[in-house]
Each structure stands twice: as C-alpha cells, then as structure tokens.
Design an enzyme around this catalytic site. Structure first.
Site: not given
Ligand SMILES: [Zn+2]
Length: 288
Positions: A83, A178, A208, A210, A232
């Site tokens: 990632d 994020h 992103g 989460s 997250t």
């Molecule tokens: Zn990312």
C-alpha cells in the site's frame, strides 16, 4: 490457483460480479489473524496489504511467511499488496520478496513524472506476474493541520495515465481522505462515473474507506470502485480493545490480552467484506 494471487485476478472477478474486494491493512500477527478469520467466515477473497511502516516493523520475510500461511488456510484466493509504495526500489524489493501486487504512489509528482515512475514499476512487476496500482489526483489526509491537500482526479488524465502506464488498477481522488473524517463525507459520484467511463477496463480503487457509510460504499461500488482500502478503523478498534483489556485486568498473558482486540478487528473486517461483496442486485435493493 496459487493462494497468493495477483490482485488483477481478484479485481477482474469483482468487476464481473459488480462487486469490490476489501483491501485490509495488517500491522502484526493479531490483525492478520483477524482478517484471516473474517475472510474464512465470509468465504470471500480479500487483499491483504501493508504499508512501508509495517515493512519496517515486521520485515519482508516475516510478512511473506505470515501472509502465505494465512492464504494457505483460506478457500478463496488472496493477494498480498504493497500500500502506498513510495519508490521504485521499495516496489522492487516487495516484488522480489513475493508480494503479488504493489501500489506505486506518484500522486505528489507531476503528471509526466508520475507516468514515468509508474510505467517503470509496471514493466518490472508485469515481468514477474505482479499487479500494479497507480494513483492519479491525490487522496489527502483528514488532518486539518496537514498541507497535504486533495487533488481530485480528472477523467481525461485518467485515460492518458492508464494508456501510458498500463496499470492494473487506479486509485482515484473523489473526496475521500485517509484517517478519521470530521463531519459529513461528500463523494463526487458524477466524477467517479466519468472516470469509470474513461477507463472502462481498469478497476478503480477507493482509499480512505474507513468511516464511510455502507450507503456511500454501495454507491461507490455501483459506480465502478473495485477495491476499497480499510486501515484507520481497524487500527482504532484494535488499540481501543487492547486499552480496555489492559485497564480491566492485571493479566500479563498476551494471548488473553489480545483476544478481544482480534475479535474487534475481525468483526469490522467481516462487515467491510460483506459490504464489498454484495452482488449488484443486492446493492440496488439496498440503495432503493
Ligand atoms: Zn491510501
């Protein structure tokens, strides 16, 4: 099929099914165990992914050993993905170690430099049967103090980028970020549809994930998102459960301390896998 397979294989299957693959970050043996259990119960493929910080923490050999062992114990194929790979060298190290998918994040570079870097990584990766995710536009951080601002993806640029690089998947900036969201999240679905129409054969990736509602995720997947990244929420659930576990007992047995944290992460992973793997018909039913 080998258990650790390229992410392109999984993303193409998701495209055929009108679904997405949940890409779950792991940080240690416990979070990996949680994802493995969630995938087993769900009977769905997942993408296991690590950032560079996790590579610095666990080391590539440990990550490969653990991820391959997890994949061996699952019925459905699994990919191991880097990632936010920051350099050609890091992507090359991961490919060499056995990752089956890498992201090269040139989103802070100029369009031309991002293209050139991504194309170099694609050449290397494809010669090893490894998939590549690029990023165009820039998905920033949910941190108000950050100067790392959003730059939304343009569909014309996306078509040129895919053409020039040959990437297998494209991370797009359509309003996600994020970290933890503050207030209502607004995603530009019109833009997402345009990008999807401009690059119809390239699976799109949402960073992103989460904190996005099931409704938003459903709509994003209906508009062409094929991989959703979750980090997250998983870290947060793990840390909160460990804190609760430590503050409620003097037990020093780590197996018992971490057990509630593994369960907490497993529960979130299962719910994310469930949302991502709904078939198109269920998604329409859900959103109507
Ligand atoms: Zn990312």
């Amino acid at each position: 099929m080998p258990k650790l397979c390229s992410s392109r294989t999984l993303l193409d299957a998701a495209t055929r099914g009108g679904k997405a693959i949940a890409a779950l970050n792991f940080y240690n043996a416990e979070t990996l165990l949680a994802h493995m259990r969630a995938a087993r119960v769900s009977r769905e493929s997942i993408i296991l992914q690590t950032t560079e910080s996790t590579i610095d923490y666990l080391g590539l050999r440990m990550i490969l050993g653990m991820a391959a062992a997890a994949a061996d114990q699952l019925e459905e194929p699994v990919a191991l993905h880097l990632d936010h790979g920051s350099s050609y060298e890091l992507a090359a190290r991961c490919i060499d170690a056995g990752y089956t998918s890498v992201m090269i994040d040139g989103s802070k570079l100029s369009f031309a430099d991002n293209c050139a870097l991504t194309r170099r990584v694609v050449e290397l990766a494809h010669s090893a049967g490894v998939s590549v995710e690029g990023e165009l536009g820039h998905v920033g951080e949910n941190d108000a103090a950050s100067e790392d601002s959003q730059l939304l993806t343009e569909s014309d640029d996306a078509a040129r980028f895919v053409n020039e690089t040959g990437v297998d998947a494209l991370a797009v900036a359509i309003g996600t970020a994020h970290g933890f969201y503050k207030g209502e999240v607004r995603l530009d679905f019109g833009r997402l549809k345009e990008i999807n129409a401009a690059v119809p054969n390239t699976p799109l990736v949402l960073h992103g994930g989460s904190g996005l509602s099931a409704e938003l995720l459903d709509e994003a997947i209906a508009c062409g998102i094929r991989k959703v990244n979750f980090g997250t929420e998983l870290k947060n659930a793990f840390t909160k459960a460990v804190k609760a576990s430590l503050s409620s007992s003097d037990d020093i047995d780590l197996r018992r301390t971490f057990a509630p944290a593994i369960s907490a992460v497993e529960e979130i992973s299962r719910s994310k896998i469930r949302i991502c793997s709904r078939v198109a018909y269920e998604r329409q039913t859900f959103s109507s």
